[in-house]
Design a protein around this motif. Structure first.
Motif, PDB file in Angstrom:
ATOM      1  N   UNK A 109      34.112   4.625  -7.904  1.00  0.00           N
ATOM      2  CA  UNK A 109      33.684   3.841  -6.737  1.00  0.00           C
ATOM      3  C   UNK A 109      34.322   2.463  -6.758  1.00  0.00           C
ATOM      4  N   UNK A 110      34.068   1.718  -5.672  1.00  0.00           N
ATOM      5  CA  UNK A 110      34.588   0.360  -5.544  1.00  0.00           C
ATOM      6  C   UNK A 110      33.503  -0.563  -4.984  1.00  0.00           C
ATOM      7  N   UNK A 111      32.727  -1.240  -5.816  1.00  0.00           N
ATOM      8  CA  UNK A 111      31.868  -2.325  -5.314  1.00  0.00           C
ATOM      9  C   UNK A 111      32.736  -3.529  -4.969  1.00  0.00           C
ATOM     10  N   UNK A 112      32.315  -4.295  -3.947  1.00  0.00           N
ATOM     11  CA  UNK A 112      33.137  -5.420  -3.516  1.00  0.00           C
ATOM     12  C   UNK A 112      32.261  -6.518  -2.911  1.00  0.00           C
TER      13      UNK A 112
ATOM     14  N   UNK B  55      29.663 -11.229   2.501  1.00  0.00           N
ATOM     15  CA  UNK B  55      29.253  -9.833   2.598  1.00  0.00           C
ATOM     16  C   UNK B  55      29.365  -9.159   1.236  1.00  0.00           C
ATOM     17  N   UNK B  56      28.580  -8.103   1.060  1.00  0.00           N
ATOM     18  CA  UNK B  56      28.600  -7.256  -0.124  1.00  0.00           C
ATOM     19  C   UNK B  56      28.761  -5.820   0.326  1.00  0.00           C
ATOM     20  N   UNK B  57      29.331  -4.974  -0.533  1.00  0.00           N
ATOM     21  CA  UNK B  57      29.475  -3.586  -0.143  1.00  0.00           C
ATOM     22  C   UNK B  57      29.761  -2.674  -1.312  1.00  0.00           C
ATOM     23  N   UNK B  58      29.713  -1.381  -0.998  1.00  0.00           N
ATOM     24  CA  UNK B  58      29.959  -0.343  -1.999  1.00  0.00           C
ATOM     25  C   UNK B  58      30.677   0.806  -1.302  1.00  0.00           C
ATOM     26  N   UNK B  59      31.753   1.295  -1.905  1.00  0.00           N
ATOM     27  CA  UNK B  59      32.496   2.418  -1.342  1.00  0.00           C
ATOM     28  C   UNK B  59      32.769   3.433  -2.443  1.00  0.00           C
ATOM     29  N   UNK B  60      32.578   4.696  -2.121  1.00  0.00           N
ATOM     30  CA  UNK B  60      32.813   5.772  -3.080  1.00  0.00           C
ATOM     31  C   UNK B  60      34.209   6.340  -2.888  1.00  0.00           C
TER      32      UNK B  60
ATOM     33  N   UNK C 224      39.733 -12.214   9.659  1.00  0.00           N
ATOM     34  CA  UNK C 224      40.229 -11.656   8.399  1.00  0.00           C
ATOM     35  C   UNK C 224      39.157 -11.779   7.325  1.00  0.00           C
ATOM     36  N   UNK C 225      39.257 -10.892   6.333  1.00  0.00           N
ATOM     37  CA  UNK C 225      38.389 -10.912   5.155  1.00  0.00           C
ATOM     38  C   UNK C 225      39.202 -11.312   3.939  1.00  0.00           C
ATOM     39  N   UNK C 226      38.547 -11.987   3.018  1.00  0.00           N
ATOM     40  CA  UNK C 226      39.073 -12.200   1.670  1.00  0.00           C
ATOM     41  C   UNK C 226      38.012 -11.667   0.717  1.00  0.00           C
ATOM     42  N   UNK C 227      38.363 -10.721  -0.138  1.00  0.00           N
ATOM     43  CA  UNK C 227      37.335 -10.099  -0.975  1.00  0.00           C
ATOM     44  C   UNK C 227      37.859  -9.769  -2.369  1.00  0.00           C
ATOM     45  N   UNK C 228      36.912  -9.649  -3.285  1.00  0.00           N
ATOM     46  CA  UNK C 228      37.165  -9.139  -4.630  1.00  0.00           C
ATOM     47  C   UNK C 228      36.629  -7.716  -4.682  1.00  0.00           C
ATOM     48  N   UNK C 229      37.417  -6.789  -5.209  1.00  0.00           N
ATOM     49  CA  UNK C 229      37.022  -5.384  -5.305  1.00  0.00           C
ATOM     50  C   UNK C 229      37.321  -4.870  -6.704  1.00  0.00           C
ATOM     51  N   UNK C 230      36.380  -4.124  -7.247  1.00  0.00           N
ATOM     52  CA  UNK C 230      36.553  -3.538  -8.593  1.00  0.00           C
ATOM     53  C   UNK C 230      36.561  -2.015  -8.446  1.00  0.00           C
ATOM     54  N   UNK C 231      37.753  -1.450  -8.434  1.00  0.00           N
ATOM     55  CA  UNK C 231      37.926  -0.016  -8.225  1.00  0.00           C
ATOM     56  C   UNK C 231      37.913   0.712  -9.571  1.00  0.00           C
ATOM     57  N   UNK C 232      36.990   1.676  -9.693  1.00  0.00           N
ATOM     58  CA  UNK C 232      36.831   2.436 -10.933  1.00  0.00           C
ATOM     59  C   UNK C 232      37.145   3.907 -10.665  1.00  0.00           C
ATOM     60  N   UNK C 233      38.107   4.455 -11.399  1.00  0.00           N
ATOM     61  CA  UNK C 233      38.382   5.889 -11.409  1.00  0.00           C
ATOM     62  C   UNK C 233      37.836   6.437 -12.731  1.00  0.00           C
ATOM     63  N   UNK C 234      36.719   7.159 -12.667  1.00  0.00           N
ATOM     64  CA  UNK C 234      36.122   7.744 -13.866  1.00  0.00           C
ATOM     65  C   UNK C 234      36.718   9.134 -14.069  1.00  0.00           C
ATOM     66  N   UNK C 235      37.391   9.334 -15.188  1.00  0.00           N
ATOM     67  CA  UNK C 235      38.187  10.544 -15.412  1.00  0.00           C
ATOM     68  C   UNK C 235      37.342  11.663 -16.012  1.00  0.00           C
ATOM     69  N   UNK C 236      37.470  12.852 -15.397  1.00  0.00           N
ATOM     70  CA  UNK C 236      36.815  14.044 -15.934  1.00  0.00           C
ATOM     71  C   UNK C 236      37.532  14.480 -17.202  1.00  0.00           C
ATOM     72  N   UNK C 237      36.733  14.883 -18.207  1.00  0.00           N
ATOM     73  CA  UNK C 237      37.305  15.318 -19.489  1.00  0.00           C
ATOM     74  C   UNK C 237      37.329  16.844 -19.525  1.00  0.00           C
TER      75      UNK C 237
ATOM     76  N   UNK D 123      38.366   5.725   0.536  1.00  0.00           N
ATOM     77  CA  UNK D 123      37.116   5.092   0.120  1.00  0.00           C
ATOM     78  C   UNK D 123      36.179   5.098   1.324  1.00  0.00           C
ATOM     79  N   UNK D 124      34.948   5.543   1.118  1.00  0.00           N
ATOM     80  CA  UNK D 124      33.958   5.607   2.199  1.00  0.00           C
ATOM     81  C   UNK D 124      32.667   4.974   1.697  1.00  0.00           C
ATOM     82  N   UNK D 125      32.101   4.045   2.493  1.00  0.00           N
ATOM     83  CA  UNK D 125      30.906   3.369   2.011  1.00  0.00           C
ATOM     84  C   UNK D 125      30.192   2.569   3.082  1.00  0.00           C
TER      85      UNK D 125
END
Length: 239
Positions: A74-77, A51-56, A94-107, A231-233
């Protein structure tokens, strides 16, 4: 008389021989495949798929100094899911997944995470491996398909890599941009965990995950506000 009986026995044997051979062929015949019980499939005893997914990232930080650019946080996984059928309407797995969580910081002027210094772009990136056991409740009549379902789950993970990335305007040497990357952030927890839910139909699903663990360690700067926990996606099953 004996000669007649002998001839009769030979004739009877010749008549029976084709029948015996025919019976042997039938005994060696392979049964039809559709008469065998099949245990693998979307709505059978066992099934697995990618499976593939995207969560904001959703929600607000717990305090000032950690405002986010939500369109970029966001977190694509991607992963693999295992499903075991328990009854007509109930399954687990059960799921086994890789997730890349990005917090983009406001300046902005309130910024404190990880420092007050402003950049053209800045983010904290957490590369994670997750294990997520779940219980599935199926709805409606269906054949050997996934159908409609509700999953309730708990998940835990390992932050295998943590980075702080910045991008700034051209430097004094005439370069177009300056990128910096810091690895192994000591102020980020390595073992996140939480709960989640999925509402799906076939290969498509909407999902929500809530992080119960804190983002930062006890030794982190007290000025760091806890980052959003939701996270919602959506998700796409590959089968």
């Amino acid at each position: 008389m004996k000669r007649t009986l002998l001839l009769g026995a030979l004739a009877t044997g010749c008549l029976l021989l084709p029948q015996v051979q025919a019976q042997r062929v039938l005994l060696r015949a392979t049964p039809a495949t559709d008469s065998m019980e099949v245990g693998y499939g979307p709505n059978r005893a066992f099934f697995q798929h990618l499976f593939l997914g995207y969560a904001a990232v959703a929600g607000r930080p717990a305090g000032p100094g950690a405002d986010l650019r939500y369109w970029a946080s966001s977190e694509p996984f991607a992963g693999v899911r295992y499903k075991f059928k328990l009854s007509k309407a109930l399954a687990t797995g059960f799921d086994v997944r890789y997730a890349r969580l990005v917090y983009s910081l406001e300046q902005n002027s309130r910024k404190q995470l990880p420092t007050a210094q402003l950049h053209q772009q800045e983010s904290i990136v957490l590369s994670q491996l997750h294990l997520e056991p779940y219980v599935r409740l199926g709805f409606g009549r269906r054949g050997n398909v996934i159908g409609r379902y509700l999953d309730v789950s708990g998940w835990g993970g390992w932050v295998m890599a943590s980075t702080h990335r910045t991008q700034d305007q051209p430097g004094p040497t005439g370069s177009k941009r300056i990128n910096t990357v810091e690895h192994g952030l000591g102020y980020v927890r390595r073992w996140p965990y939480g709960v989640g839910a999925r509402l799906g139909a076939g290969r498509y699903a909407l999902l929500g995950r809530y992080r119960l663990s804190d983002t930062f360690t006890a030794s982190a700067n007290p000025a760091y506000a806890e980052l959003p926990r939701w996270l919602v996606g959506f998700e796409l099953g590959l089968f």
